[in-house]
Design a protein around this motif. Structure first.
Motif, PDB file in Angstrom:
ATOM      1  N   ASP A   3     -10.953   5.269  -0.703  1.00  0.00           N
ATOM      2  CA  ASP A   3     -10.944   6.452  -1.575  1.00  0.00           C
ATOM      3  C   ASP A   3      -9.526   6.950  -1.900  1.00  0.00           C
ATOM      4  OD1 ASP A   3     -10.335   7.762   0.749  1.00  0.00           O
ATOM      5  OD2 ASP A   3     -11.981   9.205   0.663  1.00  0.00           O
ATOM      6  N   CYS A   4      -8.528   6.077  -1.698  1.00  0.00           N
ATOM      7  CA  CYS A   4      -7.170   6.442  -2.109  1.00  0.00           C
ATOM      8  C   CYS A   4      -7.117   6.478  -3.638  1.00  0.00           C
ATOM      9  CB  CYS A   4      -6.149   5.429  -1.589  1.00  0.00           C
ATOM     10  SG  CYS A   4      -4.461   5.904  -2.037  1.00  0.00           S
ATOM     11  N   LYS A   5      -6.409   7.506  -4.155  1.00  0.00           N
ATOM     12  CA  LYS A   5      -6.356   7.661  -5.618  1.00  0.00           C
ATOM     13  C   LYS A   5      -5.178   6.904  -6.237  1.00  0.00           C
ATOM     14  CE  LYS A   5      -9.811  10.714  -5.871  1.00  0.00           C
ATOM     15  NZ  LYS A   5     -10.573  10.030  -4.784  1.00  0.00           N
ATOM     16  N   ASN A   6      -4.280   6.406  -5.376  1.00  0.00           N
ATOM     17  CA  ASN A   6      -3.111   5.673  -5.855  1.00  0.00           C
ATOM     18  C   ASN A   6      -3.547   4.425  -6.653  1.00  0.00           C
ATOM     19  OD1 ASN A   6      -1.051   3.511  -5.656  1.00  0.00           O
ATOM     20  ND2 ASN A   6       0.116   5.095  -4.586  1.00  0.00           N
ATOM     21  N   PRO A   7      -3.068   4.262  -7.889  1.00  0.00           N
ATOM     22  CA  PRO A   7      -3.556   3.155  -8.741  1.00  0.00           C
ATOM     23  C   PRO A   7      -3.299   1.778  -8.113  1.00  0.00           C
ATOM     24  CG  PRO A   7      -2.040   4.600  -9.977  1.00  0.00           C
ATOM     25  CD  PRO A   7      -2.098   5.137  -8.585  1.00  0.00           C
ATOM     26  N   ARG A   8      -2.131   1.610  -7.471  1.00  0.00           N
ATOM     27  CA  ARG A   8      -1.829   0.302  -6.862  1.00  0.00           C
ATOM     28  C   ARG A   8      -2.793   0.019  -5.698  1.00  0.00           C
ATOM     29  NH1 ARG A   8      -1.053  -4.646  -7.387  1.00  0.00           N
ATOM     30  NH2 ARG A   8       0.214  -5.716  -5.821  1.00  0.00           N
ATOM     31  N   CYS A   9      -3.063   1.058  -4.900  1.00  0.00           N
ATOM     32  CA  CYS A   9      -4.010   0.882  -3.794  1.00  0.00           C
ATOM     33  C   CYS A   9      -5.388   0.528  -4.326  1.00  0.00           C
ATOM     34  CB  CYS A   9      -4.091   2.147  -2.942  1.00  0.00           C
ATOM     35  SG  CYS A   9      -2.583   2.549  -2.063  1.00  0.00           S
ATOM     36  N   ARG A  10      -5.752   1.154  -5.434  1.00  0.00           N
ATOM     37  CA  ARG A  10      -7.066   0.862  -6.024  1.00  0.00           C
ATOM     38  C   ARG A  10      -7.143  -0.594  -6.468  1.00  0.00           C
ATOM     39  NH1 ARG A  10     -10.183   5.699  -6.672  1.00  0.00           N
ATOM     40  NH2 ARG A  10     -11.883   4.244  -6.973  1.00  0.00           N
TER      41      ARG A  10
ATOM     42  N   LEU B 122       0.837  -1.207   0.000  1.00  0.00           N
ATOM     43  CA  LEU B 122       0.000   0.000   0.000  1.00  0.00           C
ATOM     44  C   LEU B 122       0.869   1.254   0.000  1.00  0.00           C
ATOM     45  CD1 LEU B 122      -2.472  -1.191   2.783  1.00  0.00           C
ATOM     46  CD2 LEU B 122      -3.067  -0.878   0.372  1.00  0.00           C
ATOM     47  N   CYS B 123       0.276   2.375  -0.411  1.00  0.00           N
ATOM     48  CA  CYS B 123       1.018   3.637  -0.370  1.00  0.00           C
ATOM     49  C   CYS B 123       1.227   4.053   1.091  1.00  0.00           C
ATOM     50  CB  CYS B 123       0.276   4.731  -1.151  1.00  0.00           C
ATOM     51  SG  CYS B 123      -1.143   5.434  -0.291  1.00  0.00           S
ATOM     52  N   ALA B 124       2.125   5.016   1.282  1.00  0.00           N
ATOM     53  CA  ALA B 124       2.514   5.394   2.644  1.00  0.00           C
ATOM     54  C   ALA B 124       1.311   5.841   3.477  1.00  0.00           C
ATOM     55  CB  ALA B 124       3.573   6.488   2.592  1.00  0.00           C
ATOM     56  N   SER B 125       0.446   6.685   2.880  1.00  0.00           N
ATOM     57  CA  SER B 125      -0.645   7.183   3.722  1.00  0.00           C
ATOM     58  C   SER B 125      -1.657   6.072   4.015  1.00  0.00           C
ATOM     59  CB  SER B 125      -1.286   8.435   3.128  1.00  0.00           C
ATOM     60  OG  SER B 125      -1.716   8.195   1.832  1.00  0.00           O
ATOM     61  N   CYS B 126      -1.840   5.126   3.088  1.00  0.00           N
ATOM     62  CA  CYS B 126      -2.745   4.007   3.373  1.00  0.00           C
ATOM     63  C   CYS B 126      -2.189   3.100   4.469  1.00  0.00           C
ATOM     64  CB  CYS B 126      -3.024   3.198   2.106  1.00  0.00           C
ATOM     65  SG  CYS B 126      -4.226   3.996   1.017  1.00  0.00           S
ATOM     66  N   GLN B 127      -0.864   2.928   4.463  1.00  0.00           N
ATOM     67  CA  GLN B 127      -0.252   2.123   5.531  1.00  0.00           C
ATOM     68  C   GLN B 127      -0.555   2.732   6.895  1.00  0.00           C
ATOM     69  OE1 GLN B 127       3.821   0.969   5.014  1.00  0.00           O
ATOM     70  NE2 GLN B 127       3.520   0.367   2.877  1.00  0.00           N
TER      71      GLN B 127
HETATM   72 ZN   LIG Z   1      -3.142   4.462  -0.874  1.00  0.00          ZN
END
Ligand SMILES: [Zn+2]
Ligand SMILES: [Zn+2]
Length: 423
Positions: A207-214, A190-195
């Protein structure tokens, strides 16, 4: 050194102010139809209000607030949004004491230290409504309806309502557990803020916009699968009430909104017309926020709408083509001796409610006509020496150059009769 406006702020110049007046008037009018009354709160509040009200894990509170310490060592914050201050005021002034429901709206500047980008500012403007005192799904439907009807009144096209229910603390807990057990093994990806958010508020990952998180969250079950029966019933009644007034919507299971205080209904109205899907408003139900801010348990529901983006969209849709602040009359005195008489005549027009411009200096007829033309005045009234001696003035209609000689005692009525008449 030249001093400019701070980064992320802008001036509303005279040519643009009309659009703002027009928008503000429409907001007051439509909200008035639905019985919402205006409330005006200070632009700064105790920092704690937003930490408690919006939630510590939100981007706003974590990164974007303008917080400062005043000379009395108090921590204050420029309001980043309108709901928490309205709730604070509702509690402080015991607006709940009359019982029943309370319907409020606000409009004004908000402040967030975001990275400036097109259509985003650090001082920006929002209006919004807050409805307190009922859990009824009709309240959710009404708040969504107010927003949609306002946009219709403004002439905005290409809108879509996105809607979801994120449940109550009971059923949401189950969902969060499910998310956590599913996403914890994937944490490293996950991206840093999702972690960071994963353990504080796992729903925000949706609602994260990061493609990998999606990608990683793509096939998580929708929150609506986990709703308890009363949350499910609430959602169904909200939807059927919207059906009843012909307001279309799309259920969007990923919609969670960025604030911690929401319960059950969350929604956005998005503009689908111009490429990127921009939210023109967002809102939802917040059944525990009043209590959180020190009031009695009181359910609430509301939305906020950004005004800059709304005006930008309306401009792109050609709404402001005919907007003008042209005076109805422009007064021209041709001789220094007539300057004071011209000023008195202009003042007489204004006292009758006729918008009147002038040069306030005696210049050539040509120069003054040019000034009238630049302002797009409908009529010019010309004081010439000979006519004035005869008690008369000349009136010229700028659109077609038609000209009259009129008794100066009657010229105000004469103009009033002509104003707004078709050529
Ligand atoms: Zn994310
Ligand atoms: Zn529930």
């Amino acid at each position: 050194m030249k001093i400019t406006a701070p980064r992320g702020t802008f001036d509303i110049l005279p040519g643009d102010a009309l659009r703002w007046h027009w928008l503000e008037a429409a907001v007051r009018r439509v909200f008035g139809y639905y019985g919402y009354q205006e409330i005006r709160t200070p632009v700064f509040e105790h920092t704690e209000l937003f930490q408690r009200g919006i939630g510590e894990t939100t981007d706003i509170v974590e990164k974007e607030m303008y917080t400062f310490t005043d000379k009395g060592e108090r921590s204050l914050t420029l309001r980043p949004e309108g709901t928490a201050p309205v709730v604070r005021s509702y509690v402080e002034h015991k607006l709940y004491s009359k019982g029943g429901i309370t319907k409020l709206f606000y409009m004004g500047p908000m402040f967030r230290q975001e990275r400036p980008q097109a259509g985003r500012f650090r001082q920006f403007h929002q209006f919004g409504v807050e409805l307190f005192g009922t859990e009824s799904p009709l309240a959710d439907a009404e708040v969504i309806t107010v927003a949609v009807e306002l946009y219709k009144e403004l002439g905005l096209t290409g809108l879509e309502v996105l809607l979801n229910s994120i449940g109550c603390p009971a059923c949401r807990g189950e969902y969060q557990k499910a998310l956590l057990s599913r996403l914890t093994p994937l944490k490293e990806e996950l991206c840093a803020s999702c972690q960071q958010r994963l353990h504080k508020n796992p729903m925000r990952l949706l609602d994260c916009k990061n493609p990998r998180c999606r990608e990683l969250t793509e096939d998580v079950p929708p929150v609506t699968d986990y709703l308890c029966s009363s949350c499910r019933g609430h959602l169904e009644q909200t939807l059927s009430s919207l059906d009843g007034v012909g307001i279309g919507y799309r259920l969007e299971p990923r919609l969670v909104r960025g604030f911690d205080y929401y319960t059950r209904t969350v929604f956005e109205v998005i503009n689908t017309g111009l490429g990127a899907q921009n939210a023109v408003c967002g809102g939802g139900r917040y059944d525990h926020l009043v209590e959180e801010c020190g009031g009695p348990p009181t359910p609430g529901v509301g939305f906020a709408s950004g005004m800059e983006r709304l005006l930008l969209t309306l401009e792109q849709q050609g709404k402001f083509a005919g907007f003008s602040s042209a005076p109805q009359v422009f007064l021209i005195a041709l001789d220094e001796k007539l300057a004071a008489d011209g000023f008195a005549l202009a003042t007489g027009f204004r006292r009758e409610g006729i918008a009147t411009g002038s040069c306030l200096e005696v210049k050539s007829l040509k120069a003054q006509l040019r000034a009238a033309d630049k302002l797009q005045a409908e009529f010019v009234v010309i004081l010439g020496e000979d006519e004035w001696k005869d008690g008369q003035v000349s009136v010229r209609r700028m659109a077609d150059g038609k000209q009259w000689r009129v008794d100066r005692e009657e010229v105000r009525q004469f103009i009033k009769d002509l104003l707004g008449r078709e050529l």
